[in-house]
Design a protein around this motif. Structure first.
Motif, PDB file in Angstrom:
ATOM      1  N   LYS A 205      10.401   4.795  -9.656  1.00  0.00           N
ATOM      2  CA  LYS A 205      11.713   5.223  -9.753  1.00  0.00           C
ATOM      3  C   LYS A 205      12.601   4.408  -9.260  1.00  0.00           C
ATOM      4  CE  LYS A 205      10.712  10.400 -10.118  1.00  0.00           C
ATOM      5  NZ  LYS A 205      10.687  11.696  -9.671  1.00  0.00           N
ATOM      6  N   VAL A 206      12.343   3.834  -8.035  1.00  0.00           N
ATOM      7  CA  VAL A 206      13.536   3.010  -7.400  1.00  0.00           C
ATOM      8  C   VAL A 206      13.407   1.810  -7.941  1.00  0.00           C
ATOM      9  CG1 VAL A 206      13.824   1.904  -4.964  1.00  0.00           C
ATOM     10  CG2 VAL A 206      12.904   4.086  -4.885  1.00  0.00           C
TER      11      VAL A 206
ATOM     12  N   THR B  84      -4.659   8.489 -11.820  1.00  0.00           N
ATOM     13  CA  THR B  84      -4.095   9.592 -12.497  1.00  0.00           C
ATOM     14  C   THR B  84      -2.863   9.579 -12.883  1.00  0.00           C
ATOM     15  OG1 THR B  84      -3.212  10.522 -10.268  1.00  0.00           O
ATOM     16  CG2 THR B  84      -5.740  11.063 -11.055  1.00  0.00           C
ATOM     17  N   GLY B  85      -1.825   8.669 -12.458  1.00  0.00           N
ATOM     18  CA  GLY B  85      -0.589   8.558 -12.915  1.00  0.00           C
ATOM     19  C   GLY B  85       0.318   9.602 -12.171  1.00  0.00           C
ATOM     20  N   GLU B  86      -0.328  10.362 -11.341  1.00  0.00           N
ATOM     21  CA  GLU B  86       0.435  11.424 -10.560  1.00  0.00           C
ATOM     22  C   GLU B  86       0.651  11.120  -9.085  1.00  0.00           C
ATOM     23  OE1 GLU B  86       2.218  13.315 -12.399  1.00  0.00           O
ATOM     24  OE2 GLU B  86       1.399  12.784 -14.196  1.00  0.00           O
ATOM     25  N   ASN B  87       0.313  10.089  -8.477  1.00  0.00           N
ATOM     26  CA  ASN B  87       0.178   9.894  -6.955  1.00  0.00           C
ATOM     27  C   ASN B  87       1.812   9.766  -6.557  1.00  0.00           C
ATOM     28  OD1 ASN B  87       0.861   8.004  -4.790  1.00  0.00           O
ATOM     29  ND2 ASN B  87      -1.346   7.913  -4.760  1.00  0.00           N
ATOM     30  N   SER B  88       2.085  10.712  -5.959  1.00  0.00           N
ATOM     31  CA  SER B  88       3.858  10.765  -5.696  1.00  0.00           C
ATOM     32  C   SER B  88       4.014   9.692  -4.951  1.00  0.00           C
ATOM     33  CB  SER B  88       4.067  12.004  -4.706  1.00  0.00           C
ATOM     34  OG  SER B  88       3.088  11.994  -3.512  1.00  0.00           O
ATOM     35  N   SER B  89       3.609   8.882  -4.015  1.00  0.00           N
ATOM     36  CA  SER B  89       4.487   7.771  -3.654  1.00  0.00           C
ATOM     37  C   SER B  89       4.400   6.441  -4.654  1.00  0.00           C
ATOM     38  CB  SER B  89       3.344   7.283  -2.408  1.00  0.00           C
ATOM     39  OG  SER B  89       2.094   6.914  -2.760  1.00  0.00           O
ATOM     40  N   MET B  90       3.360   6.609  -5.382  1.00  0.00           N
ATOM     41  CA  MET B  90       3.500   5.503  -6.557  1.00  0.00           C
ATOM     42  C   MET B  90       4.802   5.740  -7.517  1.00  0.00           C
ATOM     43  SD  MET B  90       1.496   3.177  -5.587  1.00  0.00           S
ATOM     44  CE  MET B  90       1.962   3.641  -3.787  1.00  0.00           C
ATOM     45  N   ILE B  91       4.825   7.177  -7.698  1.00  0.00           N
ATOM     46  CA  ILE B  91       6.060   7.392  -8.725  1.00  0.00           C
ATOM     47  C   ILE B  91       7.324   7.217  -8.217  1.00  0.00           C
ATOM     48  CG2 ILE B  91       6.983   9.454  -9.700  1.00  0.00           C
ATOM     49  CD1 ILE B  91       4.128  10.701 -10.121  1.00  0.00           C
ATOM     50  N   GLU B  92       7.450   7.402  -6.770  1.00  0.00           N
ATOM     51  CA  GLU B  92       8.622   7.025  -6.099  1.00  0.00           C
ATOM     52  C   GLU B  92       8.973   5.595  -6.125  1.00  0.00           C
ATOM     53  OE1 GLU B  92      10.530   7.669  -1.622  1.00  0.00           O
ATOM     54  OE2 GLU B  92       8.267   7.800  -1.880  1.00  0.00           O
ATOM     55  N   VAL B  93       7.806   4.786  -6.037  1.00  0.00           N
ATOM     56  CA  VAL B  93       8.044   3.352  -6.095  1.00  0.00           C
ATOM     57  C   VAL B  93       8.533   2.952  -7.452  1.00  0.00           C
ATOM     58  CG1 VAL B  93       6.951   1.008  -6.311  1.00  0.00           C
ATOM     59  CG2 VAL B  93       6.586   2.567  -4.486  1.00  0.00           C
TER      60      VAL B  93
ATOM     61  N   ASN C 275       0.651  -1.300   0.008  1.00  0.00           N
ATOM     62  CA  ASN C 275      -0.003  -0.009  -0.034  1.00  0.00           C
ATOM     63  C   ASN C 275       0.850   1.109  -0.056  1.00  0.00           C
ATOM     64  OD1 ASN C 275       0.689   0.101   2.647  1.00  0.00           O
ATOM     65  ND2 ASN C 275      -1.118   0.001   3.569  1.00  0.00           N
ATOM     66  N   GLY C 276       2.182   1.216  -0.362  1.00  0.00           N
ATOM     67  CA  GLY C 276       3.139   2.172  -0.363  1.00  0.00           C
ATOM     68  C   GLY C 276       4.518   1.882  -0.626  1.00  0.00           C
ATOM     69  N   PRO C 277       5.331   2.805  -0.707  1.00  0.00           N
ATOM     70  CA  PRO C 277       6.586   2.571  -0.843  1.00  0.00           C
ATOM     71  C   PRO C 277       7.418   1.921   0.523  1.00  0.00           C
ATOM     72  CG  PRO C 277       6.608   4.905  -0.943  1.00  0.00           C
ATOM     73  CD  PRO C 277       5.168   4.165  -0.864  1.00  0.00           C
ATOM     74  N   ASN C 278       7.987   0.851   0.577  1.00  0.00           N
ATOM     75  CA  ASN C 278       8.531   0.130   1.742  1.00  0.00           C
ATOM     76  C   ASN C 278      10.117   0.430   1.187  1.00  0.00           C
ATOM     77  OD1 ASN C 278       9.989  -1.345   3.386  1.00  0.00           O
ATOM     78  ND2 ASN C 278       8.196  -2.343   4.066  1.00  0.00           N
TER      79      ASN C 278
ATOM     80  N   ASN D 141      -1.314   7.340 -20.229  1.00  0.00           N
ATOM     81  CA  ASN D 141      -0.057   6.984 -20.653  1.00  0.00           C
ATOM     82  C   ASN D 141       1.057   7.881 -20.989  1.00  0.00           C
ATOM     83  OD1 ASN D 141      -1.387   7.352 -23.268  1.00  0.00           O
ATOM     84  ND2 ASN D 141       0.248   6.666 -24.149  1.00  0.00           N
ATOM     85  N   LEU D 142       0.505   9.175 -20.936  1.00  0.00           N
ATOM     86  CA  LEU D 142       1.546  10.103 -20.834  1.00  0.00           C
ATOM     87  C   LEU D 142       1.642  10.806 -19.309  1.00  0.00           C
ATOM     88  CD1 LEU D 142       0.105  12.174 -24.043  1.00  0.00           C
ATOM     89  CD2 LEU D 142       1.844  10.544 -23.791  1.00  0.00           C
ATOM     90  N   SER D 143       1.377  10.075 -18.403  1.00  0.00           N
ATOM     91  CA  SER D 143       1.558  10.433 -16.853  1.00  0.00           C
ATOM     92  C   SER D 143       3.047  10.386 -16.455  1.00  0.00           C
ATOM     93  CB  SER D 143       0.650   9.860 -15.986  1.00  0.00           C
ATOM     94  OG  SER D 143       0.868   8.411 -15.983  1.00  0.00           O
ATOM     95  N   THR D 144       3.245  10.977 -15.427  1.00  0.00           N
ATOM     96  CA  THR D 144       4.761  10.962 -14.876  1.00  0.00           C
ATOM     97  C   THR D 144       4.916   9.572 -14.458  1.00  0.00           C
ATOM     98  OG1 THR D 144       4.472  13.016 -14.066  1.00  0.00           O
ATOM     99  CG2 THR D 144       6.122  11.530 -12.982  1.00  0.00           C
ATOM    100  N   LEU D 145       3.939   8.775 -13.766  1.00  0.00           N
ATOM    101  CA  LEU D 145       4.267   7.351 -13.546  1.00  0.00           C
ATOM    102  C   LEU D 145       4.270   6.616 -14.735  1.00  0.00           C
ATOM    103  CD1 LEU D 145       3.944   4.847 -11.663  1.00  0.00           C
ATOM    104  CD2 LEU D 145       1.412   4.773 -12.119  1.00  0.00           C
ATOM    105  N   SER D 146       3.909   6.612 -15.888  1.00  0.00           N
ATOM    106  CA  SER D 146       4.084   5.864 -17.068  1.00  0.00           C
ATOM    107  C   SER D 146       5.252   6.178 -17.702  1.00  0.00           C
ATOM    108  CB  SER D 146       3.107   6.325 -18.110  1.00  0.00           C
ATOM    109  OG  SER D 146       3.157   5.302 -19.310  1.00  0.00           O
ATOM    110  N   ARG D 147       5.933   7.359 -17.597  1.00  0.00           N
ATOM    111  CA  ARG D 147       7.280   7.677 -18.156  1.00  0.00           C
ATOM    112  C   ARG D 147       8.496   6.949 -17.552  1.00  0.00           C
ATOM    113  NH1 ARG D 147       5.429  13.038 -18.011  1.00  0.00           N
ATOM    114  NH2 ARG D 147       6.611  13.577 -16.293  1.00  0.00           N
ATOM    115  N   HIS D 148       8.055   6.486 -16.093  1.00  0.00           N
ATOM    116  CA  HIS D 148       9.136   5.828 -15.381  1.00  0.00           C
ATOM    117  C   HIS D 148       8.821   4.136 -15.251  1.00  0.00           C
ATOM    118  CE1 HIS D 148      10.989   9.258 -13.613  1.00  0.00           C
ATOM    119  NE2 HIS D 148       9.729   9.811 -13.464  1.00  0.00           N
TER     120      HIS D 148
END
Length: 274
Positions: free
Chosen positions: A210-211, A199-208, A175-178, A226-233
């Motif tokens: 990226k790691v 939305t593809g813009e949830n900061s905790s999911m984007i962090e996951v 349920n989040g980045p561990n 598919n053009l969201s920040t999440l999708s780009r990572h």
């Protein structure tokens, strides 16, 4: 839905959907919307002034509603509605099982399947078979599956993981980045990760994401954009249908869409395990 990372943008909501589910609306705007839905053809041969007279409102209210629905004004609204009507006239007529929000449980007997079917059909229409096959193969090759999601998405992740675990395929919902877990992952194992954010813009999911990418893991975004920040990572994107904060009941459609995507991958796993 599934689409190549560099594919087209996520599905746009039709003007009809915006008319039907847009929220919040003022009382006069809601009256206008109900009038149009009951007789969409009236828009095609009425000016904004004509429609205002028929609905006992004002032309300025008509124009304001058109802009709230994402069009540039009444002429643009007319054109877009006419194009949708030309492509599928029946879609602009309220069906007998029209969605009700009046607490009528008997009406819900027909309304809920209609919502489910709409979400399934829309998601299916956007599937990219080669990408789906590729991800299914990753599932078969993985030593473990991790699915990340917050709030409602976490419960969807749990459902997907429970099905894979029944097949003997290790799957864990998060349920989040561990960060301790992410930093101590066995680099010798092929771990497939899904990250859900509508939305593809949830900061905790984007962090996951990226790691995981820094660790050269295969990561799949589950999002409507598919053009969201999440999708780009992520390596691939599974596009979902239905989530829009301004559309009522959209969470229900989103849940159905996400479960449909995971169930297709689950079915591919069953064929190899039984």
């Amino acid at each position: 839905m599934i689409i190549e990372r560099n594919g087209t943008n996520s599905m746009e909501y039709s003007l009809y959907q915006k008319l039907k589910y847009a929220s919040p609306l003022m009382a006069q705007e809601k009256h206008i919307v109900d009038y149009i839905l009951s007789n969409p053809e009236v828009v095609f041969h009425s000016t904004a002034h004509d429609l205002a007279q028929q609905t006992y409102t004002s032309a300025s209210t008509i124009v304001r509603l058109c802009k709230k629905l994402g069009t540039k004004g009444y002429p643009d609204f007319q054109l877009k509605l006419a194009l949708e009507y030309q492509q599928s006239p029946s879609s602009l007529r309220t069906p007998d099982h029209a969605i009700t929000e009046q607490g009528n449980v008997l009406a819900a007997i027909d309304s809920v399947p209609y919502l489910y079917q709409q979400a399934l059909d829309a998601t299916r229409s956007m599937l990219n078979a080669p990408v789906l096959v590729r991800i299914a193969n990753w599932v078969k090759e993985s030593a473990r599956i991790d699915i990340y999601g917050s709030d409602m998405n976490y419960y969807l992740a749990q459902q997907a993981c429970a099905k894979w675990n029944e097949l003997g395929i290790a799957a864990i919902a998060h349920n989040g980045p561990n960060m301790h877990y992410l930093n101590t992952m066995n680099s010798n194992q092929f771990i497939l990760s899904f990250v859900i954010s509508h939305t593809g813009e949830n900061s905790s999911m984007i962090e996951v994401a990226k790691v995981l990418k820094n660790k050269q893991r295969n990561v799949i975004a589950v999002t409507r954009n598919n053009l969201s920040t999440l999708s780009r990572h992520c390596d691939e994107t599974l596009l979902t249908y239905g989530y829009n904060e301004q559309l009522r009941l959209s969470k229900m459609s989103s849940m159905v869409s996400v479960l449909y995507l995971f169930d297709m991958l689950y079915m591919a796993s069953i064929s190899d395990n039984y």
